[in-house]
Design a protein around this motif. Structure first.
Motif, PDB file in Angstrom:
ATOM      1  N   PHE A  90       1.971  -4.610  14.367  1.00  0.00           N
ATOM      2  CA  PHE A  90       2.484  -3.248  14.483  1.00  0.00           C
ATOM      3  C   PHE A  90       2.047  -2.363  13.309  1.00  0.00           C
ATOM      4  CE2 PHE A  90       4.913  -5.064  17.854  1.00  0.00           C
ATOM      5  CZ  PHE A  90       4.914  -4.033  18.791  1.00  0.00           C
ATOM      6  N   PHE A  91       1.864  -2.971  12.162  1.00  0.00           N
ATOM      7  CA  PHE A  91       1.316  -2.220  11.031  1.00  0.00           C
ATOM      8  C   PHE A  91      -0.101  -1.758  11.372  1.00  0.00           C
ATOM      9  CE2 PHE A  91      -0.925  -1.742   7.009  1.00  0.00           C
ATOM     10  CZ  PHE A  91      -0.025  -0.994   6.264  1.00  0.00           C
TER      11      PHE A  91
ATOM     12  N   LEU B 141       6.930   1.448   3.769  1.00  0.00           N
ATOM     13  CA  LEU B 141       6.415   2.019   5.009  1.00  0.00           C
ATOM     14  C   LEU B 141       7.075   3.362   5.306  1.00  0.00           C
ATOM     15  CD1 LEU B 141       4.422   1.330   7.282  1.00  0.00           C
ATOM     16  CD2 LEU B 141       6.341   0.312   8.526  1.00  0.00           C
TER      17      LEU B 141
ATOM     18  N   ARG C  26       0.101   1.089  13.626  1.00  0.00           N
ATOM     19  CA  ARG C  26       0.557   2.290  12.913  1.00  0.00           C
ATOM     20  C   ARG C  26      -0.567   2.953  12.123  1.00  0.00           C
ATOM     21  NH1 ARG C  26       5.902   3.610   9.729  1.00  0.00           N
ATOM     22  NH2 ARG C  26       5.310   5.654   8.965  1.00  0.00           N
TER      23      ARG C  26
ATOM     24  N   ASN D 163       5.398   6.019   3.622  1.00  0.00           N
ATOM     25  CA  ASN D 163       3.955   6.050   3.910  1.00  0.00           C
ATOM     26  C   ASN D 163       3.114   5.477   2.769  1.00  0.00           C
ATOM     27  OD1 ASN D 163       4.209   7.105   6.511  1.00  0.00           O
ATOM     28  ND2 ASN D 163       4.342   9.186   5.716  1.00  0.00           N
TER      29      ASN D 163
ATOM     30  N   PHE E 131       1.266   2.804   2.336  1.00  0.00           N
ATOM     31  CA  PHE E 131       0.731   1.744   3.179  1.00  0.00           C
ATOM     32  C   PHE E 131       0.198   0.544   2.412  1.00  0.00           C
ATOM     33  CE2 PHE E 131       0.159   5.551   5.998  1.00  0.00           C
ATOM     34  CZ  PHE E 131       1.248   5.251   6.812  1.00  0.00           C
TER      35      PHE E 131
ATOM     36  N   LYS F 267      -3.678   2.556  12.758  1.00  0.00           N
ATOM     37  CA  LYS F 267      -4.824   2.698  13.672  1.00  0.00           C
ATOM     38  C   LYS F 267      -6.024   1.850  13.243  1.00  0.00           C
ATOM     39  CE  LYS F 267      -3.482   7.321  15.186  1.00  0.00           C
ATOM     40  NZ  LYS F 267      -2.219   7.483  14.540  1.00  0.00           N
TER      41      LYS F 267
END
Length: 127
Positions: free
Chosen positions: A61-62, A26, A65, A29, A31, A67
């Motif tokens: 929360f992921f 994370l 993050r 980045n 993902f 969106k």
């Protein structure tokens, strides 16, 4: 009825390893790699209420993050009932925990995770 409360100490390092790998990916980045580690942590921890709920919290929360409305909305009911289902031993074994998978659908477990369960002496994956 068997009530699950605490993850066995021999299984805990594998769960924590997946969470560390998630955080590392994370931070870079990465993902899809981060998500895969959350899924693996979910499979390892889903039989235990605290760990199961914690992974769904991280998945929520992921989703925020990245969106992803689908992931955020999908994690809310999982957070509300996942830990309870773990406590009473009624989990969809192998389910990866994301909103892209039906919450009650059992899934095959990767061979390396099955080996982790065997090494740790955990039999919650087959119940």
């Amino acid at each position: 009825m068997k009530l699950n409360t605490i993850m066995p100490a021999r299984l805990q390092p594998y769960f924590e390893q997946e969470l560390r790998a998630y955080r590392a990916a994370l931070e870079k980045n990465q993902f899809s790699i981060a998500w895969r580690h959350l899924e693996r942590a979910h499979i390892i921890g889903q039989a235990y209420p605290w760990e199961h709920s914690y992974v769904h919290w991280k998945m929520l929360f992921f989703g925020i993050r990245i969106k992803s409305t689908k992931e955020v909305i999908g994690q809310i009911p999982r957070l509300l009932v996942g830990g309870v289902k773990s406590f009473v031993g009624k989990i969809p074994v192998g389910n990866t925990g994301g909103a892209n998978v039906p919450p009650l659908k059992p899934l095959p477990i990767d061979k390396d995770i099955l080996e982790i369960f065997t090494k740790a002496g955990s039999h919650n994956y087959g119940s």
